[in-house]
Design a protein around this motif. Structure first.
Motif, PDB file in Angstrom:
ATOM      1  N   MET A  10     -28.185  -9.230  16.505  1.00  0.00           N
ATOM      2  CA  MET A  10     -27.446  -8.450  17.488  1.00  0.00           C
ATOM      3  C   MET A  10     -28.233  -7.220  17.922  1.00  0.00           C
ATOM      4  O   MET A  10     -29.086  -6.708  17.192  1.00  0.00           O
ATOM      5  CB  MET A  10     -26.062  -8.046  16.978  1.00  0.00           C
ATOM      6  N   THR A  11     -27.924  -6.768  19.133  1.00  0.00           N
ATOM      7  CA  THR A  11     -28.510  -5.540  19.661  1.00  0.00           C
ATOM      8  C   THR A  11     -27.727  -4.352  19.111  1.00  0.00           C
ATOM      9  O   THR A  11     -26.667  -4.511  18.505  1.00  0.00           O
ATOM     10  CB  THR A  11     -28.429  -5.533  21.191  1.00  0.00           C
ATOM     11  N   LEU A  12     -28.240  -3.155  19.350  1.00  0.00           N
ATOM     12  CA  LEU A  12     -27.539  -1.945  18.909  1.00  0.00           C
ATOM     13  C   LEU A  12     -26.144  -1.841  19.505  1.00  0.00           C
ATOM     14  O   LEU A  12     -25.249  -1.264  18.903  1.00  0.00           O
ATOM     15  CB  LEU A  12     -28.338  -0.695  19.284  1.00  0.00           C
ATOM     16  N   LYS A 145     -28.694  -8.751  11.663  1.00  0.00           N
ATOM     17  CA  LYS A 145     -30.050  -8.374  12.038  1.00  0.00           C
ATOM     18  C   LYS A 145     -29.898  -7.564  13.318  1.00  0.00           C
ATOM     19  O   LYS A 145     -29.627  -8.107  14.376  1.00  0.00           O
ATOM     20  CB  LYS A 145     -30.911  -9.624  12.241  1.00  0.00           C
ATOM     21  N   ILE A 146     -30.050  -6.235  13.196  1.00  0.00           N
ATOM     22  CA  ILE A 146     -29.749  -5.327  14.305  1.00  0.00           C
ATOM     23  C   ILE A 146     -31.060  -4.871  14.944  1.00  0.00           C
ATOM     24  O   ILE A 146     -31.904  -4.257  14.286  1.00  0.00           O
ATOM     25  CB  ILE A 146     -28.924  -4.124  13.813  1.00  0.00           C
ATOM     26  N   TYR A 147     -31.199  -5.163  16.239  1.00  0.00           N
ATOM     27  CA  TYR A 147     -32.446  -4.919  16.957  1.00  0.00           C
ATOM     28  C   TYR A 147     -32.355  -3.636  17.788  1.00  0.00           C
ATOM     29  O   TYR A 147     -31.297  -3.332  18.349  1.00  0.00           O
ATOM     30  CB  TYR A 147     -32.760  -6.110  17.875  1.00  0.00           C
ATOM     31  N   PRO A 148     -33.471  -2.902  17.920  1.00  0.00           N
ATOM     32  CA  PRO A 148     -33.468  -1.656  18.680  1.00  0.00           C
ATOM     33  C   PRO A 148     -33.516  -1.910  20.190  1.00  0.00           C
ATOM     34  O   PRO A 148     -34.482  -1.586  20.881  1.00  0.00           O
ATOM     35  CB  PRO A 148     -34.733  -0.939  18.175  1.00  0.00           C
ATOM     36  N   VAL A 149     -32.434  -2.522  20.676  1.00  0.00           N
ATOM     37  CA  VAL A 149     -32.316  -2.894  22.082  1.00  0.00           C
ATOM     38  C   VAL A 149     -30.886  -2.609  22.530  1.00  0.00           C
ATOM     39  O   VAL A 149     -29.938  -2.860  21.766  1.00  0.00           O
ATOM     40  CB  VAL A 149     -32.598  -4.410  22.285  1.00  0.00           C
ATOM     41  N   LEU A 150     -30.723  -2.110  23.743  1.00  0.00           N
ATOM     42  CA  LEU A 150     -29.411  -1.966  24.379  1.00  0.00           C
ATOM     43  C   LEU A 150     -29.393  -2.855  25.612  1.00  0.00           C
ATOM     44  O   LEU A 150     -30.290  -2.767  26.443  1.00  0.00           O
ATOM     45  CB  LEU A 150     -29.156  -0.506  24.794  1.00  0.00           C
ATOM     46  N   LEU A 151     -28.387  -3.724  25.719  1.00  0.00           N
ATOM     47  CA  LEU A 151     -28.310  -4.633  26.871  1.00  0.00           C
ATOM     48  C   LEU A 151     -27.126  -4.344  27.783  1.00  0.00           C
ATOM     49  O   LEU A 151     -27.113  -4.769  28.923  1.00  0.00           O
ATOM     50  CB  LEU A 151     -28.256  -6.090  26.390  1.00  0.00           C
ATOM     51  N   GLY A 152     -26.108  -3.675  27.279  1.00  0.00           N
ATOM     52  CA  GLY A 152     -24.989  -3.295  28.138  1.00  0.00           C
ATOM     53  C   GLY A 152     -23.952  -4.372  28.346  1.00  0.00           C
ATOM     54  O   GLY A 152     -22.778  -4.076  28.475  1.00  0.00           O
ATOM     55  N   LYS A 153     -24.361  -5.636  28.384  1.00  0.00           N
ATOM     56  CA  LYS A 153     -23.391  -6.721  28.530  1.00  0.00           C
ATOM     57  C   LYS A 153     -23.914  -7.965  27.846  1.00  0.00           C
ATOM     58  O   LYS A 153     -25.112  -8.118  27.607  1.00  0.00           O
ATOM     59  CB  LYS A 153     -23.087  -7.000  29.996  1.00  0.00           C
ATOM     60  N   GLY A 154     -22.982  -8.838  27.540  1.00  0.00           N
ATOM     61  CA  GLY A 154     -23.313 -10.076  26.848  1.00  0.00           C
ATOM     62  C   GLY A 154     -22.267 -10.345  25.778  1.00  0.00           C
ATOM     63  O   GLY A 154     -21.418  -9.510  25.481  1.00  0.00           O
ATOM     64  N   LYS A 155     -22.324 -11.514  25.184  1.00  0.00           N
ATOM     65  CA  LYS A 155     -21.336 -11.925  24.185  1.00  0.00           C
ATOM     66  C   LYS A 155     -21.517 -11.143  22.882  1.00  0.00           C
ATOM     67  O   LYS A 155     -22.638 -10.850  22.481  1.00  0.00           O
ATOM     68  CB  LYS A 155     -21.462 -13.423  23.902  1.00  0.00           C
ATOM     69  N   THR A 156     -20.386 -10.842  22.240  1.00  0.00           N
ATOM     70  CA  THR A 156     -20.410 -10.195  20.931  1.00  0.00           C
ATOM     71  C   THR A 156     -19.550 -11.010  19.966  1.00  0.00           C
ATOM     72  O   THR A 156     -18.839 -11.930  20.376  1.00  0.00           O
ATOM     73  CB  THR A 156     -19.851  -8.756  20.991  1.00  0.00           C
ATOM     74  N   ILE A 157     -19.585 -10.628  18.686  1.00  0.00           N
ATOM     75  CA  ILE A 157     -18.747 -11.321  17.712  1.00  0.00           C
ATOM     76  C   ILE A 157     -17.472 -10.547  17.405  1.00  0.00           C
ATOM     77  O   ILE A 157     -16.624 -11.030  16.670  1.00  0.00           O
ATOM     78  CB  ILE A 157     -19.506 -11.603  16.394  1.00  0.00           C
ATOM     79  N   PHE A 158     -17.353  -9.338  17.942  1.00  0.00           N
ATOM     80  CA  PHE A 158     -16.208  -8.503  17.598  1.00  0.00           C
ATOM     81  C   PHE A 158     -15.203  -8.435  18.751  1.00  0.00           C
ATOM     82  O   PHE A 158     -15.574  -8.511  19.912  1.00  0.00           O
ATOM     83  CB  PHE A 158     -16.662  -7.092  17.230  1.00  0.00           C
ATOM     84  N   SER A 159     -13.929  -8.300  18.399  1.00  0.00           N
ATOM     85  CA  SER A 159     -12.875  -8.162  19.394  1.00  0.00           C
ATOM     86  C   SER A 159     -11.766  -7.312  18.798  1.00  0.00           C
ATOM     87  O   SER A 159     -11.786  -6.980  17.613  1.00  0.00           O
ATOM     88  CB  SER A 159     -12.316  -9.535  19.796  1.00  0.00           C
ATOM     89  N   GLU A 160     -10.780  -6.992  19.600  1.00  0.00           N
ATOM     90  CA  GLU A 160      -9.657  -6.188  19.103  1.00  0.00           C
ATOM     91  C   GLU A 160      -8.787  -6.979  18.133  1.00  0.00           C
ATOM     92  O   GLU A 160      -7.918  -6.412  17.476  1.00  0.00           O
ATOM     93  CB  GLU A 160      -8.824  -5.662  20.262  1.00  0.00           C
ATOM     94  N   ASP A 161      -9.024  -8.286  18.000  1.00  0.00           N
ATOM     95  CA  ASP A 161      -8.281  -9.112  17.040  1.00  0.00           C
ATOM     96  C   ASP A 161      -8.893  -9.086  15.638  1.00  0.00           C
ATOM     97  O   ASP A 161      -8.335  -9.663  14.710  1.00  0.00           O
ATOM     98  CB  ASP A 161      -8.224 -10.571  17.520  1.00  0.00           C
TER      99      ASP A 161
END
Length: 197
Positions: A10-12, A145-161
């Protein structure tokens, strides 16, 4: 009972979409596929070998399609991948020519799998599946694995659920290229308080 371990690049800012290459997942007009590649180094390679030790895996259908196409032809890079059981959560697919593939159709199937005897189960990629597992409080460990990158948009694994949970670091390494490998395990309910009190 078997542990479910989620492994995610994942990105930052939490994006996990298409770390491996430009063609991997272009849904949502995602144009940064392969964002992890420039950060590969010797330390990352050794860490990945450790994380890819043979154990059963659980995948969402889209990630399974990618794996099914690639890994049977490249198993020398992931020893044991053809031999372990590949569990797949899908309502649209129920068979595969890739040996040891087992198809599940519901969260209840995953709960039964978790309650069975056997090895730990590692979840690779599979963003929607991971969200479902976090919603039902079925994740025992997160290996990020957290990478030193910011992308601003894209799929994540986290949600409000996601079920609120406290985590404890069990292992961490920072590679020369700035990637943070950090493993967490569940540590109980979230506690609150006042800073400096």
């Amino acid at each position: 009972m078997r542990k479910i371990i989620v492994l995610t690049f994942m990105t930052l800012d939490g994006v996990m979409q298409a770390p491996g290459g430009p063609e991997e997942d272009q849904s949502g007009s995602f144009k940064y596929g392969g964002w992890s590649a420039p950060f590969m180094d010797e330390v990352s390679g050794k860490m990945m070998q450790k994380q890819m030790e043979a154990t059963d895996i659980l995948l969402g259908r889209k990630t399974f399609d990618i794996f099914e196409e690639y890994w049977p032809k490249h198993a020398d890079y992931w020893p044991g991948i053809n031999e372990v059981t590949k569990y797949v959560l899908s309502n649209t697919k129920d068979k595969s020519d890739w040996n040891n593939s087992v198809f599940l159709t519901s969260i209840e199937d995953i709960k039964k799998l978790k309650d069975s005897e056997g090895s730990d189960i590692k979840v690779w990629g599979s963003g929607e599946l991971v969200k479902l597992l976090l919603k039902h409080d079925l994740v025992d460990e997160l290996w990020l694995k957290i990478y030193p990158v910011l992308l601003g948009k894209g799929k994540t694994i986290f949600s409000e659920d996601t079920v609120p949970t406290t985590l404890e670091v069990t292992e961490s390494t920072v590679t020369p290229s700035g990637v943070v490998f950090v493993n967490y395990k569940r540590a109980g309910e979230v506690k609150t308080g006042n800073m400096g009190a």
